[in-house]
Design a protein around this motif. Structure first.
Motif, PDB file in Angstrom:
ATOM      1  N   SER A 197       0.869  -1.177   0.000  1.00 55.52           N
ATOM      2  CA  SER A 197       0.000   0.000   0.000  1.00 55.52           C
ATOM      3  C   SER A 197       0.907   1.228   0.000  1.00 55.52           C
ATOM      4  CB  SER A 197      -0.872   0.006   1.257  1.00 55.52           C
ATOM      5  OG  SER A 197      -1.613   1.212   1.336  1.00 55.52           O
ATOM      6  N   PRO A 198       0.690   2.286  -0.815  1.00 54.36           N
ATOM      7  CA  PRO A 198      -0.346   2.372  -1.838  1.00 54.36           C
ATOM      8  C   PRO A 198       0.035   1.560  -3.074  1.00 54.36           C
ATOM      9  CG  PRO A 198       1.039   4.322  -1.924  1.00 54.36           C
ATOM     10  CD  PRO A 198       1.552   3.480  -0.787  1.00 54.36           C
ATOM     11  N   VAL A 199      -0.757   1.734  -4.139  1.00 56.40           N
ATOM     12  CA  VAL A 199      -0.546   0.983  -5.371  1.00 56.40           C
ATOM     13  C   VAL A 199      -0.296   2.008  -6.478  1.00 56.40           C
ATOM     14  CG1 VAL A 199      -1.555  -0.731  -6.920  1.00 56.40           C
ATOM     15  CG2 VAL A 199      -2.191  -0.712  -4.501  1.00 56.40           C
ATOM     16  N   GLY A 200       0.950   2.008  -7.010  1.00 57.43           N
ATOM     17  CA  GLY A 200       1.403   3.062  -7.919  1.00 57.43           C
ATOM     18  C   GLY A 200       0.498   3.321  -9.110  1.00 57.43           C
ATOM     19  N   PHE A 201      -0.017   2.266  -9.746  1.00 53.80           N
ATOM     20  CA  PHE A 201      -0.765   2.487 -10.991  1.00 53.80           C
ATOM     21  C   PHE A 201      -2.165   3.058 -10.751  1.00 53.80           C
ATOM     22  CE2 PHE A 201      -1.618  -1.998  -9.976  1.00 53.80           C
ATOM     23  CZ  PHE A 201      -3.000  -2.041 -10.047  1.00 53.80           C
ATOM     24  N   VAL A 202      -2.597   3.082  -9.495  1.00 56.48           N
ATOM     25  CA  VAL A 202      -3.926   3.654  -9.213  1.00 56.48           C
ATOM     26  C   VAL A 202      -3.745   5.157  -8.972  1.00 56.48           C
ATOM     27  CG1 VAL A 202      -5.979   3.497  -7.774  1.00 56.48           C
ATOM     28  CG2 VAL A 202      -4.587   1.466  -8.160  1.00 56.48           C
ATOM     29  N   ASP A 203      -3.894   5.931 -10.049  1.00 64.59           N
ATOM     30  CA  ASP A 203      -3.659   7.374  -9.940  1.00 64.59           C
ATOM     31  C   ASP A 203      -4.971   8.104  -9.605  1.00 64.59           C
ATOM     32  OD1 ASP A 203      -5.055   7.156 -12.294  1.00 64.59           O
ATOM     33  OD2 ASP A 203      -3.367   7.685 -13.585  1.00 64.59           O
ATOM     34  N   ASP A 204      -4.884   9.433  -9.522  1.00 63.23           N
ATOM     35  CA  ASP A 204      -6.064  10.215  -9.131  1.00 63.23           C
ATOM     36  C   ASP A 204      -7.222  10.011 -10.108  1.00 63.23           C
ATOM     37  OD1 ASP A 204      -4.688  11.118  -7.007  1.00 63.23           O
ATOM     38  OD2 ASP A 204      -4.278  13.130  -7.820  1.00 63.23           O
ATOM     39  N   LYS A 205      -6.876   9.892 -11.400  1.00 66.21           N
ATOM     40  CA  LYS A 205      -7.926   9.731 -12.403  1.00 66.21           C
ATOM     41  C   LYS A 205      -8.672   8.409 -12.174  1.00 66.21           C
ATOM     42  CE  LYS A 205      -8.553   9.705 -17.378  1.00 66.21           C
ATOM     43  NZ  LYS A 205      -8.018   8.664 -18.270  1.00 66.21           N
ATOM     44  N   MET A 206      -7.912   7.361 -11.907  1.00 65.46           N
ATOM     45  CA  MET A 206      -8.526   6.054 -11.646  1.00 65.46           C
ATOM     46  C   MET A 206      -9.389   6.127 -10.378  1.00 65.46           C
ATOM     47  SD  MET A 206      -8.857   2.801 -12.369  1.00 65.46           S
ATOM     48  CE  MET A 206      -7.554   2.405 -13.539  1.00 65.46           C
ATOM     49  N   MET A 207      -8.853   6.760  -9.329  1.00 65.53           N
ATOM     50  CA  MET A 207      -9.619   6.840  -8.071  1.00 65.53           C
ATOM     51  C   MET A 207     -10.890   7.662  -8.250  1.00 65.53           C
ATOM     52  SD  MET A 207      -8.869   4.868  -5.800  1.00 65.53           S
ATOM     53  CE  MET A 207      -9.997   5.330  -4.509  1.00 65.53           C
ATOM     54  N   HIS A 208     -10.792   8.679  -9.083  1.00 65.14           N
ATOM     55  CA  HIS A 208     -11.966   9.494  -9.356  1.00 65.14           C
ATOM     56  C   HIS A 208     -13.074   8.621  -9.972  1.00 65.14           C
ATOM     57  CE1 HIS A 208     -14.086  13.206 -10.091  1.00 65.14           C
ATOM     58  NE2 HIS A 208     -14.382  12.751 -11.298  1.00 65.14           N
ATOM     59  N   GLN A 209     -12.671   7.762 -10.906  1.00 63.03           N
ATOM     60  CA  GLN A 209     -13.658   6.850 -11.524  1.00 63.03           C
ATOM     61  C   GLN A 209     -14.189   5.841 -10.506  1.00 63.03           C
ATOM     62  OE1 GLN A 209     -12.881   5.357 -15.665  1.00 63.03           O
ATOM     63  NE2 GLN A 209     -10.798   5.959 -15.137  1.00 63.03           N
ATOM     64  N   VAL A 210     -13.290   5.346  -9.650  1.00 60.56           N
ATOM     65  CA  VAL A 210     -13.730   4.369  -8.639  1.00 60.56           C
ATOM     66  C   VAL A 210     -14.795   5.021  -7.752  1.00 60.56           C
ATOM     67  CG1 VAL A 210     -13.013   3.059  -6.586  1.00 60.56           C
ATOM     68  CG2 VAL A 210     -11.572   3.036  -8.640  1.00 60.56           C
ATOM     69  N   ILE A 211     -14.548   6.268  -7.366  1.00 63.62           N
ATOM     70  CA  ILE A 211     -15.488   6.951  -6.474  1.00 63.62           C
ATOM     71  C   ILE A 211     -16.813   7.208  -7.193  1.00 63.62           C
ATOM     72  CG2 ILE A 211     -15.912   9.164  -5.297  1.00 63.62           C
ATOM     73  CD1 ILE A 211     -12.854   9.096  -4.572  1.00 63.62           C
ATOM     74  N   GLU A 212     -16.700   7.797  -8.383  1.00 65.85           N
ATOM     75  CA  GLU A 212     -17.907   8.211  -9.101  1.00 65.85           C
ATOM     76  C   GLU A 212     -18.731   7.034  -9.636  1.00 65.85           C
ATOM     77  OE1 GLU A 212     -17.959  11.503 -12.422  1.00 65.85           O
ATOM     78  OE2 GLU A 212     -17.786  12.105 -10.311  1.00 65.85           O
ATOM     79  N   ASP A 213     -18.046   6.045 -10.214  1.00 65.44           N
ATOM     80  CA  ASP A 213     -18.768   4.955 -10.894  1.00 65.44           C
ATOM     81  C   ASP A 213     -19.087   3.789  -9.970  1.00 65.44           C
ATOM     82  OD1 ASP A 213     -18.295   6.510 -13.062  1.00 65.44           O
ATOM     83  OD2 ASP A 213     -16.748   5.227 -13.946  1.00 65.44           O
ATOM     84  N   ILE A 214     -18.337   3.648  -8.858  1.00 68.63           N
ATOM     85  CA  ILE A 214     -18.489   2.439  -8.038  1.00 68.63           C
ATOM     86  C   ILE A 214     -18.901   2.762  -6.598  1.00 68.63           C
ATOM     87  CG2 ILE A 214     -17.264   0.424  -7.113  1.00 68.63           C
ATOM     88  CD1 ILE A 214     -15.613   0.463  -9.790  1.00 68.63           C
ATOM     89  N   ILE A 215     -18.098   3.583  -5.901  1.00 70.79           N
ATOM     90  CA  ILE A 215     -18.367   3.769  -4.466  1.00 70.79           C
ATOM     91  C   ILE A 215     -19.680   4.522  -4.241  1.00 70.79           C
ATOM     92  CG2 ILE A 215     -17.537   4.787  -2.299  1.00 70.79           C
ATOM     93  CD1 ILE A 215     -14.672   4.212  -3.326  1.00 70.79           C
ATOM     94  N   GLU A 216     -19.846   5.649  -4.928  1.00 69.68           N
ATOM     95  CA  GLU A 216     -21.063   6.436  -4.667  1.00 69.68           C
ATOM     96  C   GLU A 216     -22.332   5.689  -5.080  1.00 69.68           C
ATOM     97  OE1 GLU A 216     -20.094  10.513  -5.751  1.00 69.68           O
ATOM     98  OE2 GLU A 216     -18.994  10.670  -3.839  1.00 69.68           O
ATOM     99  N   PRO A 217     -22.354   5.046  -6.255  1.00 70.78           N
ATOM    100  CA  PRO A 217     -23.553   4.252  -6.570  1.00 70.78           C
ATOM    101  C   PRO A 217     -23.788   3.092  -5.591  1.00 70.78           C
ATOM    102  CG  PRO A 217     -22.201   4.542  -8.533  1.00 70.78           C
ATOM    103  CD  PRO A 217     -21.411   5.099  -7.391  1.00 70.78           C
TER     104      PRO A 217
END
Ligand code: AMP
Ligand code: GLY
Length: 428
Positions: free
Chosen positions: A243-263
Motif C-alpha cells: 500500500s499504496p498501489v502506484g498504478f492507481v492514480d487520481d484519475k482512476m480513483m476518481h472513476q472508482v469513487i464516481e462509478d463504483i463507491i457512490e452508486p
C-alpha cells in the motif's frame, strides 16, 4: 459535534477472528485514546500479548452474547465474513453492544455472488457481464459456455472458503466443472453458479468505511494471492500486500469513487440496508477503467496489515462515528510512506501442512511490525497453528524498500518448513 465529545469515554472492545488482520486491528485499536480494554476471540499468540484472548466459537452467537454481557463489551468488531453473512449484526440489533459490520441482507454482497451481480446491475455499477445458472437452466449455462470467447469464469454463488472461483481455458472442461458445481462440488454454495466474462487487467483493493450514508476511504492496497513467485501456482488467502498501489492514480480513483463507491452507497440507502461497516472492493483496471470483481463486507487479510500501519487517524474514533452515523465529521489521515507485508506460511500451504512447529523469533526485530496469524502459545513457546503464520510489515519511502526491510527481518524468524515469497510488490 466534534470528536471532543468522546474524550472522557473509554470502550471495551471484542474483536472476532484470529488472523493477522485481527492482530493488526487489536494493535491499532490499542493505540486509541477511546479504548479501555481489548478482547480477541479466538486470537493468537500475538493478540494475547496486547489483548486478552477468549475461546469462543464465532458462529455461536448465544455464546458470544453471554461473553459480551459478562464482560460488558461496548463494541464488537467482526473480522471474518462468516459471522456477518450468518447475521451476527441482526442478532445483536436490539442489544446495547455496537456491531461494526453490515446486516445479514447487506452482507449478501459478499455471501452471494448472484446477489452482488444483481445489485451491481440494478445500480449500473461496472462489472463483468454474466449469467446465473441453477439446475433449472443448466442447458442455458452450457450453451452460454459454447458461445464464450476466451477464458470462462465460473463462480460458486455462496461462500466456499476462497475456492469457489474457477477460471478455465477449455470449453469442454468448463462444461464439466459447471455440471459438477451444480451437482454440489461446493455443497449448497454452488447450487447456483455465476458464469462471468473474463476481465483482463490489473487488480487492486479499495476499502471503504461507511455509516450507511457517509463514507471515508482507507489507503489503497494490493494483495498477492498466488503461492508462488511470479504470481504462479495455487491461490492462497494472501502471501503479502503493498500500500499504496502506484498504478492507481487520481484519475482512476476518481472513476472508482464516481462509478463504483457512490452508486454502491446510494444503492444501500435505496434498499434501506443497515451497513455500518467496511466495504472491501476487489477491483480490476481494464484499459484504464475500473470494474468490480467482488464485494467483501470486511477488511482484507493481509491488506489490513499494510493499511492500518499507514493510518494516522484513531481507528476506534472512526468505528464510533460509523456506528453513530457521523462519519462525515471524521478525517482519515494516513502517512505518505509506503507499507509492505510479507506472509510467512507453513510448508505445503495452501494444501496439506503440519501445525505445531516451534517458532523462534529473535527479539531484535529492527523497524518492522510482526503480526501473528496462525500462531498459538503452548507450554511457554509459540508454535505454528495455521497455513498463514506471521505477517512481517515494514514502512519506507517506497514499497520496494519496505519489502527489503521485511525480508531482512524475516532472517530473524525461523520455523521448520517456513516459506514466503521474496517478490511481493516487484511487479508494480
Ligand atoms: P473472487 O473470489 O471473486 O475474488 O475471485 C478470485 C480471483 O479470481 C480474483 O481475485 C481474480 O483474480 C479472479 N477473477 C474473478 N473474477 C474474474 C473475472 N471476471 N475476470 C478475470 N478474473 C477474475
Ligand atoms: N486478501 C483477500 C481477502 O482478504 O479476501
Amino acid at each position: 459535534m466534534s470528536a471532543h465529545r468522546y474524550d472522557s469515554i473509554m470502550y471495551k472492545v471484542l474483536i472476532l477472528g484470529g488472523g493477522g488482520r485481527e492482530h493488526a486491528l487489536a494493535w491499532k485499536i490499542g493505540q486509541s485514546r477511546l479504548c479501555q480494554q481489548i478482547f480477541v476471540a479466538p486470537g493468537n499468540a500475538g493478540t494475547d500479548i496486547i489483548a486478552e484472548n477468549l475461546d469462543l466459537n464465532l458462529m455461536d452467537f448465544d455464546q458470544i452474547k453471554e461473553t459480551v454481557d459478562r464482560l460488558e463489551i461496548d463494541y464488537l468488531i467482526v473480522g471474518p465474513e462468516a459471522p456477518l453473512v450468518a447475521g451476527i449484526q441482526d442478532y445483536f440489533s436490539d442489544h446495547q453492544v455496537k456491531v461494526i459490520g453490515p446486516s445479514k441482507v447487506a452482507a449478501q454482497l459478499e455471501g452471494s455472488k448472484a446477489f452482488a451481480k444483481q445489485f451491481m446491475r440494478s445500480f449500473n455499477i461496472p462489472t463483468a457481464g454474466y449469467i446465473e445458472v441453477t439446475k433449472d437452466n443448466l442447458a442455458e449455462g452450457l450453451a452460454h459456455i459454447a458461445e464464450v470467447k476466451g477464458q470462462i469464469v465460473l463462480k460458486a454463488d455462496g461462500l466456499a472458503a476462497g475456492k469457489g472461483v474457477i477460471i478455465l481455458e477449455s470449453k469442454k472442461k468448463a462444461k464439466k466443472v459447471l455440471k459438477e458445481m451444480i451437482d454440489g462440488k461446493f455443497g449448497a454454495a454452488s447450487s447456483t453458479v455465476v458464469i462471468e466474462d473474463f476481465l483482463d487487467g490489473v487488480e487492486f483493493s479499495v476499502f471503504v468505511l461507511t455509516d450507511g450514508k457517509n463514507y471515508r476511504l482507507l489507503p489503497i492496497a494490493k494483495d498477492y494471492k498466488r503461492i508462488g513467485e511470479g504470481n504462479k501456482g495455487l491461490n492462497t488467502g494472501g502471501m503479502g500486500a503493498i500500500s499504496p498501489v502506484g498504478f492507481v492514480d487520481d484519475k482512476m480513483m476518481h472513476q472508482v469513487i464516481e462509478d463504483i463507491i457512490e452508486p454502491t452507497i446510494e444503492g444501500l440507502q435505496i434498499l434501506e440496508y443497515d451497513y455500518k461497516g467496511i466495504i472491501f472492493l476487489g477491483l480490476i483496471a481494464v484499459k484504464g477503467k475500473p470494474y468490480v470483481i467482488e464485494y467483501n463486507c470486511r477488511l482484507g487479510d493481509p491488506e489490513t496489515e499494510v493499511i492500518l500501519p499507514r493510518l494516522d487517524s484513531d481507528l476506534m474514533a472512526l468505528f464510533v462515528a460509523m456506528h453513530d452515523g457521523t462519519l462525515d465529521q471524521q478525517d482519515v489521515r494516513f502517512t505518505k510512506n509506503a507499507a509492505a507485508t510479507v506472509m510467512l506460511v507453513s510448508g505445503g500451504y495452501p494444501e496439506a501442512y503440519e501445525k505445531g512447529k516451534t517458532i523462534r523469533l529473535d527479539p531484535k526485530i529492527n523497524d518492522a511490525i510482526i503480526f501473528h496469524a496462525g500462531t498459538k502459545r503452548t507450554a511457554g513457546e509459540v508454535v505454528t497453528n495455521g497455513g498463514r503464520v506471521i505477517a512481517v510489515t515494514s514502512l519506507a519511502k517506497s514499497h520496494k524498500k519496505a519489502v527489503k526491510k521485511s525480508l531482512a527481518n524475516i532472517n530473524k524468524i525461523h520455523f521448520d518448513q517456513m516459506y514466503y515469497r521474496k517478490d511481493i510488490g516487484q511487479d508494480v
